[in-house]
Every structure is written in structure tokens, then in C-alpha cells.
Design a protein around this motif. Structure first.
Motif, PDB file in Angstrom:
ATOM      1  N   ALA A   2     -63.774  15.001 -18.410  1.00 51.62           N
ATOM      2  CA  ALA A   2     -63.398  15.095 -16.791  1.00 51.62           C
ATOM      3  C   ALA A   2     -64.461  14.553 -16.060  1.00 51.62           C
ATOM      4  O   ALA A   2     -64.299  14.842 -14.838  1.00 51.62           O
ATOM      5  CB  ALA A   2     -63.023  16.499 -16.240  1.00 51.62           C
ATOM      6  N   VAL A  10     -61.436   8.601 -15.881  1.00 51.18           N
ATOM      7  CA  VAL A  10     -61.348   8.357 -17.294  1.00 51.18           C
ATOM      8  C   VAL A  10     -62.197   7.052 -17.526  1.00 51.18           C
ATOM      9  O   VAL A  10     -61.923   6.072 -16.719  1.00 51.18           O
ATOM     10  CB  VAL A  10     -59.786   7.919 -17.724  1.00 51.18           C
ATOM     11  CG1 VAL A  10     -59.941   7.460 -19.433  1.00 51.18           C
ATOM     12  CG2 VAL A  10     -58.971   9.366 -17.622  1.00 51.18           C
ATOM     13  N   TYR A 159     -56.735  13.858 -20.028  1.00 52.70           N
ATOM     14  CA  TYR A 159     -57.746  12.772 -19.819  1.00 52.70           C
ATOM     15  C   TYR A 159     -57.808  12.131 -21.325  1.00 52.70           C
ATOM     16  O   TYR A 159     -57.917  10.803 -21.387  1.00 52.70           O
ATOM     17  CB  TYR A 159     -58.941  13.134 -19.489  1.00 52.70           C
ATOM     18  CG  TYR A 159     -58.981  13.687 -17.969  1.00 52.70           C
ATOM     19  CD1 TYR A 159     -58.405  12.758 -17.036  1.00 52.70           C
ATOM     20  CD2 TYR A 159     -59.323  14.805 -17.465  1.00 52.70           C
ATOM     21  CE1 TYR A 159     -58.486  13.101 -15.540  1.00 52.70           C
ATOM     22  CE2 TYR A 159     -59.514  15.275 -16.035  1.00 52.70           C
ATOM     23  CZ  TYR A 159     -59.057  14.327 -15.258  1.00 52.70           C
ATOM     24  OH  TYR A 159     -58.822  14.502 -13.621  1.00 52.70           O
TER      25      TYR A 159
END
Length: 335
Positions: A2, A10, A159
């Protein structure tokens, strides 16, 4: 994962690490072209054929990255994995779990095409049916997590899943470095988020356009800068079952808001059929409704009216898992 290095939740390192983790197990999908299409619609189009990917869609990239990374980090503590899915992510997670030697349970709506349910079972996963609405999907999945102590791997709002989907952009820009824009279909937004993060870090001037089914109303949300969808989440009425979720995910929305263009291509069922038919008849490839929506966006008057400097346009053919007994332009077969 994160992290927000340079404003990207990302990072390019996340995406390249995902590629290193999964590439040898996946197809490096081809890019198709059509001079007929280019001539008719006035630009150079490049069709990234994720319908040829493992399990028949791009979803295998994100699922395999998330599952293999989970196993790397937690090892013997991972009992199994689960998700809820309209079909493609369910197939991908079942395949990824089988690859990693993990049990898997996939919750699918009762009206999911049989071809997708059979494929999930074919990869060794258990299938649990739920009512065809997002609330039932989430509640049934939560019950499986509690009962079996499985780890939930969402189809988009994760993610590691986004990083896996971002590998599409790495490949695409290797294959067609001159891309000016990419058209991407969005359901909950994992693919468009991953592609946008990777592509914008590699080529900041590239434009990412989202394609949606009629009823999603994403453009209004992006222009007003906030989520305007009703709760609980709903499905929109579309033949493209892979993109029928109305809302983008809560992790995906701010990424799309920040990195994608505010102009969203909205497609009707008739336009989706037109896009599918072109692929079947002229390109000789089998695609599902979500891919048809992106071809429809490439055909649209809205794109033709846009900046003529967008000469090289990428089109993500995101999946090809079609129930051949229910192709939308064919008469319904009698039982």
C-alpha cells in the motif's frame, strides 16, 4: 504494497516484481491489428489479446500474483483461498490455487454462464451458488471465510491483484511503444487501476480511457471527484456480465480518479454486440461482452471526435469466455 511512492499506490517495482513472479506461468499475449478497422475508424488500433491468456482472461495475472505472494509471505498458514466472482476471476483464482497446491472455493451468482462454472470446477475448486446481487455474493463469501478459515482474494480491489493486472501494460508498451492511449473496460476497476499505474509510470503522457456499460455512470463520479453510487452495490443491466458491477472498488476509485481521463466511454448492449460481431466475423477471434464493449468504444463517434494526435490506440480484449449456446445475436435455443 500500500505504498504511495511518487503518488502511485501500485508502484512500477510492484508491477515488475509481479511480472517476475508470474511470467513463466502465463502467456505473453499477442497484439492483433486490423487494417479494415483502422481504415474505417481513422486511427491505428492495437488489440491486446488477453482472451488468449490462461483461463481465457486477464484475471489469471492478478490472481496468480496475489496467491503466490500470499504463499511466499504466509506459507503453511494459508489453509485455502476464496472469492466471489461473475466467472472470470473465479476461474483464475481456481487455476492459481491449483497451481500453488491450495484448496479453493468460489462463490458465483446463480445466473453465471454454465461454461464459466464448469471451468471453475475443472480447475479443482468448489463452487457455491448465491443470489445474483453483490450483497449476497459478499455475505456468502464471508461465511466461507469464517467456516473454512480461507483467505479472501477479491477480483479487483486488492493491490497485489492490481499489480498482476499491471503486467498487461508492461507487455503492451514493449510490443507497441508508440501507444498514445489505451481503452480498458472496468467492472470494479482492478485492471484499469493496474494498467494505469504501470503505463503512467512508464509513459506519463499516455492516456487511459475507461469503458463501461450503460448504467454505471462513472463519468459523473470522475468529474465530481467522488463516489456517487447508491448503497448497497448493484448490478447494471448489461449483456457483458464481466463488467456489470456498478461501483468501482474503494481502492480502485481514487487510482482511476487520479490517473484515467475524465471522458468515459459508455456502451449499450447493441454497441457491445456490434463490437463482438466485428471480432468474430472480421478478426476471427472469440471475445466476451466486456471485450466487445471496448471494441465498441474504439468504434464510437466520441473517439473519432477526440484529438487527432491520439494516433495509436490500444484496445484490451480482456476475455473470451463465451457461452457458445447463448451468443447474444443468435436466437435462444429451445430446450
Amino acid at each position: 504494497m500500500a505504498s504511495t511512492l511518487n503518488g502511485f499506490p501500485v508502484t512500477l517495482d510492484d508491477v515488475t516484481s509481479a511480472r517476475d513472479r508470474i511470467l513463466r506461468h502465463l502467456h505473453y499475449t499477442p497484439v492483433l491489428t486490423s487494417s479494415t478497422f483502422d481504415s474505417k475508424y481513422g486511427r491505428k488500433f492495437y488489440f491486446k489479446a488477453e482472451n488468449f491468456q490462461k483461463t481465457g482472461s486477464f484475471k489469471s495475472r492478478g490472481a496468480l500474483n496475489a496467491v503466490t505472494k500470499l504463499v511466499e509471505e504466509k506459507q503453511e498458514r494459508v489453509v485455502g483461498v476464496t472469492t466471489h466472482s461473475s466467472g472470470n476471476h473465479g476461474q483464475a483464482l481456481a487455476w492459481a490455487a491449483q497451481h500453488c497446491g491450495l484448496p479453493c472455493n468460489v462463490i458465483v451468482p446463480r445466473n453465471t454462464p454454465t461454461v464459466k462454472i464448469d471451468a471453475i470446477k475443472g480447475y479443482g475448486a468448489d463452487v457455491t451458488l448465491c443470489e445474483p446481487n453483490p450483497t449476497s455474493r459478499a455475505e456468502t463469501c464471508a461465511a466461507i471465510c469464517s467456516e473454512k478459515n480461507y483467505v479472501y482474494i477479491p477480483s479487483a480491489d486488492h493491490y497485489d491483484v492490481m499489480a498482476g493486472q499491471g503486467t498487461i501494460a508492461l507487455e503492451f508498451l514493449e510490443q507497441v511503444p508508440m501507444l498514445d492511449a489505451i481503452l480498458v473496460a472496468a467492472s470494479a476497476g482492478g485492471m484499469v487501476s493496474g494498467i494505469a499505474c504501470a503505463a503512467k509510470q512508464l509513459k506519463p503522457e499516455i492516456k487511459i480511457f475507461v469503458v463501461e456499460p450503460f448504467g454505471k455512470d462513472l463519468e459523473r463520479c470522475l468529474r465530481e471527484g467522488k463516489r456517487l453510487w447508491p448503497e448497497p452495490p448493484q448490478y447494471v443491466d448489461t449483456i457483458a456480465e464481466g463488467i456489470r458491477i456498478q461501483q468501482l472498488g474503494k481502492l480502485a476509485f481514487p487510482i482511476v480518479l487520479s490517473l484515467a481521463e475524465k471522458e468515459v466511454f459508455t456502451t449499450t448492449n447493441a454497441q457491445i454486440v456490434e463490437g463482438m460481431r466485428f471480432a468474430f466475423e472480421r478478426m476471427k477471434v472469440v471475445i466476451e461482452g466486456a471485450s466487445g464493449a471496448v471494441i465498441a468504444a474504439a468504434m464510437s463517434k466520441r473517439l473519432r471526435r477526440m484529438d487527432g494526435r491520439l494516433r495509436h490506440v490500444g484496445v484490451i480484449l480482456c476475455g473470451g469466455n463465451v457461452d457458445i449456446d447463448h451468443i447474444p445475436w443468435l436466437p435462444t435455443r429451445e430446450a
